[in-house]
Scaffold this motif. Structure first.
Motif, PDB file in Angstrom:
ATOM      1  N   ARG A 139       0.836  -1.198   0.000  1.00 51.78           N
ATOM      2  CA  ARG A 139       0.000   0.000   0.000  1.00 51.78           C
ATOM      3  C   ARG A 139       0.876   1.254   0.000  1.00 51.78           C
ATOM      4  O   ARG A 139       1.996   1.230   0.474  1.00 51.78           O
ATOM      5  CB  ARG A 139      -0.921   0.006   1.232  1.00 51.78           C
ATOM      6  N   GLY A 147      -2.969   4.213 -12.478  1.00 49.92           N
ATOM      7  CA  GLY A 147      -4.369   4.057 -12.112  1.00 49.92           C
ATOM      8  C   GLY A 147      -5.259   5.095 -12.757  1.00 49.92           C
ATOM      9  O   GLY A 147      -4.794   6.071 -13.377  1.00 49.92           O
ATOM     10  N   TRP A 264      -4.812   4.841   1.550  1.00 48.98           N
ATOM     11  CA  TRP A 264      -4.878   3.599   0.784  1.00 48.98           C
ATOM     12  C   TRP A 264      -5.785   2.606   1.507  1.00 48.98           C
ATOM     13  O   TRP A 264      -5.422   2.039   2.543  1.00 48.98           O
ATOM     14  CB  TRP A 264      -3.485   3.018   0.580  1.00 48.98           C
ATOM     15  N   ARG A 268      -4.634  -1.620  -4.115  1.00 47.37           N
ATOM     16  CA  ARG A 268      -4.916  -1.025  -5.421  1.00 47.37           C
ATOM     17  C   ARG A 268      -6.007   0.039  -5.378  1.00 47.37           C
ATOM     18  O   ARG A 268      -6.513   0.430  -6.434  1.00 47.37           O
ATOM     19  CB  ARG A 268      -5.310  -2.118  -6.421  1.00 47.37           C
ATOM     20  N   LEU A 269      -6.379   0.496  -4.200  1.00 47.82           N
ATOM     21  CA  LEU A 269      -7.468   1.467  -4.099  1.00 47.82           C
ATOM     22  C   LEU A 269      -7.123   2.529  -3.068  1.00 47.82           C
ATOM     23  O   LEU A 269      -6.746   2.210  -1.933  1.00 47.82           O
ATOM     24  CB  LEU A 269      -8.768   0.761  -3.697  1.00 47.82           C
ATOM     25  N   SER A 270      -7.244   3.796  -3.472  1.00 46.52           N
ATOM     26  CA  SER A 270      -6.995   4.902  -2.550  1.00 46.52           C
ATOM     27  C   SER A 270      -8.092   5.943  -2.680  1.00 46.52           C
ATOM     28  O   SER A 270      -8.746   6.063  -3.733  1.00 46.52           O
ATOM     29  CB  SER A 270      -5.622   5.541  -2.831  1.00 46.52           C
ATOM     30  N   VAL A 297     -11.156   9.393  -5.762  1.00 46.83           N
ATOM     31  CA  VAL A 297     -10.846   7.968  -5.585  1.00 46.83           C
ATOM     32  C   VAL A 297     -10.027   7.517  -6.786  1.00 46.83           C
ATOM     33  O   VAL A 297     -10.290   7.955  -7.922  1.00 46.83           O
ATOM     34  CB  VAL A 297     -12.145   7.130  -5.441  1.00 46.83           C
ATOM     35  N   THR A 298      -9.035   6.666  -6.553  1.00 45.21           N
ATOM     36  CA  THR A 298      -8.169   6.155  -7.631  1.00 45.21           C
ATOM     37  C   THR A 298      -8.099   4.643  -7.547  1.00 45.21           C
ATOM     38  O   THR A 298      -7.842   4.081  -6.466  1.00 45.21           O
ATOM     39  CB  THR A 298      -6.751   6.747  -7.536  1.00 45.21           C
ATOM     40  N   LEU A 299      -8.320   3.994  -8.667  1.00 45.17           N
ATOM     41  CA  LEU A 299      -8.189   2.543  -8.767  1.00 45.17           C
ATOM     42  C   LEU A 299      -6.933   2.244  -9.590  1.00 45.17           C
ATOM     43  O   LEU A 299      -6.828   2.645 -10.750  1.00 45.17           O
ATOM     44  CB  LEU A 299      -9.421   1.930  -9.434  1.00 45.17           C
TER      45      LEU A 299
END
Length: 302
Positions: A139, A147, A264, A268-270, A297-299
């Protein structure tokens, strides 16, 4: 006369030889009985002491031959006969691995308590611990991450002022462990009386992380520059965006800067929260905006 003397001497000599042989036999009988008595006493002592603990090496019996030599099974038996191993007889002191008795290594028997790596049983703490550590380490900011991010934001502007984009879609990539770059496309929508102000834009964004606050939370500085196309639509106009026949379409640029926090949730997600302030630039003049808050949000793909 001589014949009689010779016969007498022969008789006396034979008796003496027979007497010596009898004494030797008597001594052998006594030694045999003494050995039996010692063996019986040793057996009684072992019975009183009880069986030895499991896995303990067997004590050699009295008069046992050294390792590698034959051990007589009974007193007076021919030497050189092979001794019987304790593991084969099943007597106390036999190696646990050979007898299958308690004390055998857990990894060999498959019994409870065996190391998880050797038995393959579920519940190995080392595996779970290692997986959790790897998940935690993956993370946060890291060079090479790519992303897709979405930011929902807002801004206020007086009637007639140019409104930059506030909600954006960004393709984001990390160029180092502390810096990410993004290509941004966005939209800003405002209303003033009967008119609707729509601003479309494309731009670039840089995020510089300033450290680690713990618990996967990272503070950052963000800067953005963009180019916009603004159109105004009246309430009675049938078109959603004015084509610009009345000169209502305007092009302008903007710059903004601010800061925020990114958390985070998973490798893979924040998610992030930010607050920015900037200026609109048109015809060589700069007009300062109001604050632009946003939630994003970021993937990540890796």
């Amino acid at each position: 006369m001589r014949i009689c003397i010779v016969a007498l001497l022969a008789f006396v000599t034979g008796c003496a030889g027979q007497s010596k042989t009898a004494q030797q036999r008597l001594a052998e009988v006594k030694a045999y009985r003494r050995a039996q008595e010692i063996e019986r006493q040793e057996i009684e002592r072992k019975e009183k002491a009880g069986p030895p603990p499991a896995g303990a090496p067997a004590a050699p019996a009295p008069g046992a031959a050294p390792a590698g030599q034959g051990a007589p099974s009974t007193l007076g038996a021919p030497a050189g006969q092979p001794g019987v191993p304790a593991a084969a007889t099943g007597q106390p002191g036999a190696p646990a691995a050979a007898t299958g008795q308690p004390g055998a290594p857990a990894a060999a028997t498959g019994q409870p308590g065996a190391p998880a790596a050797a038995t393959g049983q579920p519940g190995a703490p080392a595996t779970r611990s290692s997986g959790a550590a790897d998940d935690q380490a993956s993370r946060g900011p890291r060079a090479g991450r790519v992303g897709l991010g979405v930011t929902l934001g807002g801004a206020t502007a007086a009637a007639g002022q140019l409104l930059p984009m506030s909600s954006t879609l960004a393709l984001r990539g990390f160029v180092s462990d502390s810096v990410s770059l993004a290509g941004v496309a966005g939209i800003g929508i405002g209303a003033s009386g009967s008119a609707t102000d729509v601003s479309l834009g494309v731009g670039a964004e840089v995020v510089v992380f300033l450290g680690d606050l713990g618990e996967n939370v990272y503070p950052f500085f963000v800067g953005e520059t963009a180019y916009h196309w603004r159109s105004v639509t009246g309430s009675g106009d049938g078109e959603p965006i004015d084509a610009g026949a009345d000169g209502s379409t305007v092009a302008f640029s903007s710059v903004a800067a601010g800061g925020g926090l990114e958390y985070w949730v998973a490798p893979r997600l924040s998610v992030n929260a930010r607050l920015m302030v900037g200026a609109v630039i048109r015809d060589g003049g700069a007009f300062f905006e109001t604050f632009r808050p946003g939630l994003g949000v970021t993937l990540f793909a890796n």
